[in-house]
Design an enzyme around this catalytic site. Structure first.
Site, short mmCIF file in Angstrom:
data_model
loop_
_atom_site.label_atom_id
_atom_site.label_comp_id
_atom_site.label_asym_id
_atom_site.label_seq_id
_atom_site.Cartn_x
_atom_site.Cartn_y
_atom_site.Cartn_z
N TRP A 1 0.82 -1.24 0.04
CA TRP A 1 0.02 0.06 0.02
C TRP A 1 0.87 1.21 -0.10
O TRP A 1 0.55 2.15 -0.56
CB TRP A 1 -1.06 0.06 1.18
CG TRP A 1 -2.14 -1.12 0.78
CD1 TRP A 1 -2.34 -2.24 1.34
CD2 TRP A 1 -3.03 -1.02 -0.14
NE1 TRP A 1 -3.35 -2.85 0.88
CE2 TRP A 1 -3.70 -2.20 -0.13
CE3 TRP A 1 -3.26 -0.12 -1.36
CZ2 TRP A 1 -4.83 -2.41 -1.05
CZ3 TRP A 1 -4.14 -0.47 -2.33
CH2 TRP A 1 -4.96 -1.31 -2.01
N LYS B 1 -12.60 -1.63 7.02
CA LYS B 1 -11.73 -2.64 7.74
C LYS B 1 -12.41 -2.23 9.27
O LYS B 1 -13.15 -3.33 9.72
CB LYS B 1 -10.40 -2.22 7.67
CG LYS B 1 -9.87 -3.02 6.49
CD LYS B 1 -9.26 -1.80 5.71
CE LYS B 1 -8.65 -1.98 4.50
NZ LYS B 1 -8.65 -3.32 3.56
N ASP C 1 -1.75 6.63 6.26
CA ASP C 1 -2.85 5.73 5.72
C ASP C 1 -3.02 4.87 6.94
O ASP C 1 -2.04 3.97 7.03
CB ASP C 1 -2.23 5.24 4.66
CG ASP C 1 -3.30 4.08 4.07
OD1 ASP C 1 -4.26 3.75 4.58
OD2 ASP C 1 -2.93 3.49 3.13
C1 LIG Z 1 -3.66 0.16 4.32
C2 LIG Z 1 -4.32 0.36 2.82
N1 LIG Z 1 -4.38 1.39 2.23
C3 LIG Z 1 -4.94 1.54 1.14
C4 LIG Z 1 -6.00 0.79 0.67
C5 LIG Z 1 -6.82 0.88 -0.60
O1 LIG Z 1 -8.33 1.12 0.01
P1 LIG Z 1 -9.50 1.62 -1.27
O2 LIG Z 1 -9.56 0.14 -1.89
O3 LIG Z 1 -10.46 1.81 -0.34
O4 LIG Z 1 -8.94 2.53 -2.22
C6 LIG Z 1 -6.11 -0.51 1.43
C7 LIG Z 1 -6.97 -1.55 1.05
O5 LIG Z 1 -7.16 -2.72 1.52
C8 LIG Z 1 -5.15 -0.61 2.40
O6 LIG Z 1 -5.37 -1.99 3.10
#
Ligand SMILES: Cc1ncc(COP(=O)(O)O)c(C=O)c1O
Length: 359
Positions: free
Chosen positions: A101, A193, A169
């Site tokens: 991520w 989550k 994040d």
């Molecule tokens: C730590 C983290 N950041 C970003 C995301 C991306 O999220 P989204 O699908 O809502 O864009 C996720 C998705 O699992 C994640 O776990």
């Protein structure tokens, strides 16, 4: 009483049954008014009250005062790690890369401007997050971006770093423990989550960032404009925000974030102690035990065949969502706030029984 099983999905993920039941009632007949909360104008008094209460409770849970704004927007965490450089990247920004991520966040940042990766653990397939001693920080970064819990790889930063303009994040650990949000410039997370359904993002912005914001193509992409409009530059995800409100109420009843941290540590400890006591049958995928996530518990079995059998047999015992992410393999058991201690107890017992049958 609804039929509920232990769902270890990484997200969208399990939500507390009480929250779902209250939300289901509000969806059909909100406070006995004969209409549902998703059926009224976002500018009307019912939704306005929901939005305001969610805002206030969120600030209370995070210990925030007037220095920060709370936003409930749509688009997902990916949209946020895209919008952040669009708004705040002037010269260059520092990014820590500990997993998929944060790597994706760098790639989105590079589309906008210069990114300095302070450290990366990609060479070891992101089996840990680089230690702070290894970070090569720049002097004049507009901000420092970190992902404090890497959902795919199962590790977290035990404490959030300190930086004058820290951007976090927190998607897969938001409100699972107390966070120093008041010391951060920007914290964001997809709700799916710990906080609610997909489609809503919770974002906390420090107000002194607004003068530094670049001119965006539309008010939709401007955090300042969204804050001035109470997250309603356009129609917000109203039902999602309602579920967030129910989650915030539920968190308070549980004892707040400190109580959640304790419970989550107990849950994670149940699984990690089986891994560590399994004579190598289960192998944790995180090389630095200090960094093991309390949300996404990742481990491997001796073979892919055994992994498949483990997943299928667990499903028969009403435990689902255990398959690891495709680049990591093995098992990923996500035990977010809504997973009861009993769920981790059941999984721990299942792991012990499985290992003793197969070793
Ligand atoms: C730590 C983290 N950041 C970003 C995301 C991306 O999220 P989204 O699908 O809502 O864009 C996720 C998705 O699992 C994640 O776990």
């Amino acid at each position: 009483m609804s039929h509920r099983i232990f769902n270890f999905s990484a997200g969208p993920a399990m939500l507390p049954t009480e929250v779902l039941e209250k939300s289901a009632t509000a969806l059909v007949d909100y406070q006995g008014k004969g209409f549902g909360i998703a059926e009224v104008s976002h500018r009307g008094k019912e939704f306005e009250a929901v939005n305001d209460e969610a805002n206030t409770r969120c600030k209370q849970l995070l210990g925030l005062g007037d220095t920060h704004d709370v936003l409930f927007l749509q688009g997902g965490a990916t949209m946020f790690f895209t919008l952040i450089p669009m708004n705040f990247l002037h010269t260059s920004a520092d990014y820590l890369v500990g997993g998929e991520w944060s790597k994706k966040a760098v790639s989105a940042g590079k589309d906008v401007g210069a990114i300095n990766v302070v450290a990366t653990s990609e060479a070891s397939n992101f089996d840990h997050s680089p230690a702070s001693g290894e970070w090569k920080m720049s002097d004049k970064a507009d901000y420092f971006h970190v992902c404090t819990n890497e959902t795919v790889h199962g590790h977290r930063l035990p404490t959030w770093p300190k930086h004058p303009n820290l951007v976090v994040d927190a998607s897969s650990e938001f409100m699972s423990r107390p966070h120093p949000v008041k010391d951060c410039a920007f914290v964001y997370g997809g709700a799916q989550k710990n906080l609610g359904p997909s489609g809503v993002v919770l974002a906390i912005v420090r107000k002194d960032l607004y003068p530094k914001q670049k001119k965006t193509l539309s008010k939709l992409w401007s955090f300042k404009d969204q804050a001035e409009n109470k997250s309603m530059v356009n129609t917000p995800p109203t039902f999602g925000v309602y579920i967030l409100l129910e989650i915030f109420r539920w968190l308070e009843v549980q004892g707040g974030l400190a109580a959640m941290e304790k419970r989550n540590a107990t849950k994670a400890g149940l699984i990690y102690s089986v891994i560590d006591g399994s004579n190598g049958f289960y192998k944790g995928t995180v090389s630095n035990k200090e960094q093991r996530s309390h949300m996404n518990l990742t481990y491997k079995l001796p073979s892919e065949e055994l992994t498949d059998e483990f997943i299928k047999t667990a499903a028969k015992s009403e435990m689902v969502g255990l398959k690891g992410y495709r680049t990591v393999g093995g098992i990923r058991a996500s035990a977010y706030n809504a997973m009861p201690v009993e769920g981790c107890q059941a999984l721990a017992q299942f792991m012990k029984d499985f290992a003793s049958k197969k070793s």
